[in-house]
Enzyme design. Structure first.
Site, PDB file in Angstrom:
ATOM      1  CB  THR A  97      56.976  29.328  34.516  1.00 42.79           C
ATOM      2  OG1 THR A  97      57.931  29.481  33.469  1.00 42.79           O
ATOM      3  CG2 THR A  97      55.575  29.362  33.923  1.00 42.79           C
ATOM      4  CE  LYS A 172      57.341  29.353  30.173  1.00 40.37           C
ATOM      5  NZ  LYS A 172      58.694  29.023  30.390  1.00 40.37           N
ATOM      6  CE  LYS A 240      55.890  25.364  37.154  1.00 41.66           C
ATOM      7  NZ  LYS A 240      56.713  26.511  36.855  1.00 41.66           N
TER       8      LYS A 240
HETATM    9  P1  NA7 Z   1      64.518  22.779  38.137  1.00 42.57           P
HETATM   10  O1  NA7 Z   1      65.691  22.212  37.431  1.00 42.57           O
HETATM   11  O2  NA7 Z   1      63.500  21.854  38.701  1.00 42.57           O
HETATM   12  O3  NA7 Z   1      65.070  23.750  39.282  1.00 42.57           O
HETATM   13  C1  NA7 Z   1      64.203  24.309  40.220  1.00 42.57           C
HETATM   14  C2  NA7 Z   1      64.955  25.290  41.092  1.00 42.57           C
HETATM   15  O4  NA7 Z   1      64.048  25.813  42.090  1.00 42.57           O
HETATM   16  C3  NA7 Z   1      66.121  24.679  41.866  1.00 42.57           C
HETATM   17  O5  NA7 Z   1      67.116  25.662  42.004  1.00 42.57           O
HETATM   18  C4  NA7 Z   1      65.470  24.357  43.190  1.00 42.57           C
HETATM   19  O6  NA7 Z   1      66.383  24.244  44.267  1.00 42.57           O
HETATM   20  C5  NA7 Z   1      64.611  25.578  43.384  1.00 42.57           C
HETATM   21  N1  NA7 Z   1      63.542  25.346  44.371  1.00 42.57           N
HETATM   22  C6  NA7 Z   1      62.478  24.527  44.258  1.00 42.57           C
HETATM   23  N2  NA7 Z   1      61.689  24.580  45.351  1.00 42.57           N
HETATM   24  C7  NA7 Z   1      62.298  25.445  46.184  1.00 42.57           C
HETATM   25  C8  NA7 Z   1      61.980  25.943  47.482  1.00 42.57           C
HETATM   26  N3  NA7 Z   1      60.871  25.556  48.124  1.00 42.57           N
HETATM   27  N4  NA7 Z   1      62.823  26.833  48.057  1.00 42.57           N
HETATM   28  C9  NA7 Z   1      63.939  27.232  47.411  1.00 42.57           C
HETATM   29  N5  NA7 Z   1      64.296  26.813  46.172  1.00 42.57           N
HETATM   30  C10 NA7 Z   1      63.479  25.932  45.566  1.00 42.57           C
HETATM   31  O7  NA7 Z   1      63.687  23.765  37.207  1.00 42.57           O
HETATM   32  P2  NA7 Z   1      64.117  24.524  35.874  1.00 42.57           P
HETATM   33  O8  NA7 Z   1      65.426  25.180  36.105  1.00 42.57           O
HETATM   34  O9  NA7 Z   1      63.938  23.633  34.701  1.00 42.57           O
HETATM   35  O10 NA7 Z   1      62.947  25.612  35.787  1.00 42.57           O
HETATM   36  C11 NA7 Z   1      62.915  26.756  36.591  1.00 42.57           C
HETATM   37  C12 NA7 Z   1      61.700  27.577  36.233  1.00 42.57           C
HETATM   38  O11 NA7 Z   1      61.688  27.913  34.831  1.00 42.57           O
HETATM   39  C13 NA7 Z   1      60.382  26.879  36.467  1.00 42.57           C
HETATM   40  O12 NA7 Z   1      59.450  27.838  36.898  1.00 42.57           O
HETATM   41  C14 NA7 Z   1      60.012  26.314  35.103  1.00 42.57           C
HETATM   42  O13 NA7 Z   1      58.621  26.135  34.946  1.00 42.57           O
HETATM   43  C15 NA7 Z   1      60.599  27.314  34.148  1.00 42.57           C
HETATM   44  P3  NA7 Z   1      67.081  22.800  44.552  1.00 42.57           P
HETATM   45  O14 NA7 Z   1      68.213  22.728  43.587  1.00 42.57           O
HETATM   46  O15 NA7 Z   1      66.024  21.750  44.305  1.00 42.57           O
HETATM   47  O16 NA7 Z   1      67.499  22.862  45.967  1.00 42.57           O
END
Ligand code: NA7
Length: 288
Positions: A97, A172, A240
């Site tokens: 999102t 969304k 967010k």
């Molecule tokens: P989560 O469970 O908070 O997962 C977020 C994911 O994003 C997770 O894989 C994180 O990796 C990844 N992430 C976050 N910041 C970074 C950066 N800077 N670089 C690379 N990867 C990152 O969220 P949800 O699965 O509930 O939701 C995902 C989306 O769908 C979000 O936009 C919601 O609003 C709707 P990590 O595991 O922390 O290393």
């Protein structure tokens, strides 16, 4: 179906979505910033890649499901971003999102590298993600969407094509604006009920079977009363999303007084260290 599918972002949603792809399609490459979260997918046969670039080089379609704009920027854009590694003409599908103007930027960045793009965020949290019952809200070229519909069908029960790039994420914004506000409005009604001496049972009996509350409310209310703390949709992401909707409204010279007030309620709850809790945690902040 595409030969090799790449999936980046294995958080609450991405891990479940990737798992549903894997059940039907074994050629799945996965990457996540924190490798530990890939453990059960790797045990089920997904292949780990060390970098997003390697994943991009080897995939016919790349899905991303990460937190926010900043995560996409660091993974996809710039000299080190995976877009530089995707083969020309392949497709990037972002299910995260983000706000619609950012989706348009993603499409432009993809285009500069000869890559096609779809914004395809989802409606539905962890339970529908697990059951393969998400609803995709897609923007981009319809023929690109048709090309991957068989993959989306492994993760979701319905796909809405909403128009050009940014229209999926526009919808969304609308969906989460309503969801976030409905949860807050119900919480405030519950606070009023409680302070007037009504019980939560009275609230359930009068409201839950009638037309006044959305279908998700009785479910969330029961979860709260049962002290079920499982996070289905993190509160920090709701905050967010309301911020992004507010920002987009600003760019359209549109005032959204209710949304902005509710956004701050989520912000205050997040400030108290509750960002990783379910967004329905706002109920406990409001009902005192
Ligand atoms: P989560 O469970 O908070 O997962 C977020 C994911 O994003 C997770 O894989 C994180 O990796 C990844 N992430 C976050 N910041 C970074 C950066 N800077 N670089 C690379 N990867 C990152 O969220 P949800 O699965 O509930 O939701 C995902 C989306 O769908 C979000 O936009 C919601 O609003 C709707 P990590 O595991 O922390 O290393």
């Amino acid at each position: 179906m595409k030969n090799t599918i790449g999936f980046i972002g294995l958080g609450l949603m991405g891990s479940r979505m990737a798992s549903n792809i894997l059940e039907a399609h074994k050629a799945l490459l996965v990457f996540n910033r924190t490798k530990a979260k890939a453990k059960s997918l790797l045990e089920s046969g997904a292949e780990w890649v060390e970098t997003p670039g390697e994943l991009a080089e080897r995939s016919d379609v790349v899905f991303t499901m990460v937190s926010n704009n900043g995560a996409i920027e660091s993974l996809a854009f710039g000299e080190k971003g995976f877009l530089k590694h995707m083969r020309k003409g392949t497709l990037w599908v972002d299910c995260s999102t983000v706000n619609p103007s950012f989706s348009i930027l993603e499409a432009q960045e993809a285009g500069k590298n000869g890559i096609r793009f779809l914004d395809a965020p989802v409606s539905g949290s962890t339970m529908p993600a697990e059951k393969g019952e998400l609803v995709f809200l897609a923007g981009g070229e319809k023929k690109d969407l048709e090309e991957i519909q068989d993959i989306l069908s492994l993760m979701g029960k319905k796909t809405h094509f909403l128009g050009k790039h940014g229209m999926g994420t526009s919808m969304k914004m609308v969906v989460n604006s309503l969801l976030g506000q409905a949860m807050a409005a119900y919480s405030e009604a519950a606070a009023l009920a409680k302070n007037l001496g009504l019980s939560m049972e009275d609230l359930e009996n009068v409201l839950h079977e009638g037309p006044l509350v959305p279908a998700f409310i009785p479910y969330k209310h029961k979860k709260l009363l049962d002290h079920d703390h499982e996070t289905e949709f993190p509160l920090k992401h709701m905050h967010k999303d309301l911020f992004l909707a507010s920002y987009e409204a600003y760019t359209h010279n549109l005032a959204l007084p209710l949304l902005n007030a509710v956004k701050e309620l989520y912000g205050q709850t997040k400030e108290k260290g509750k960002g990783d809790k379910d967004f329905s945690e706002i109920f406990n902040s409001i009902v005192r």
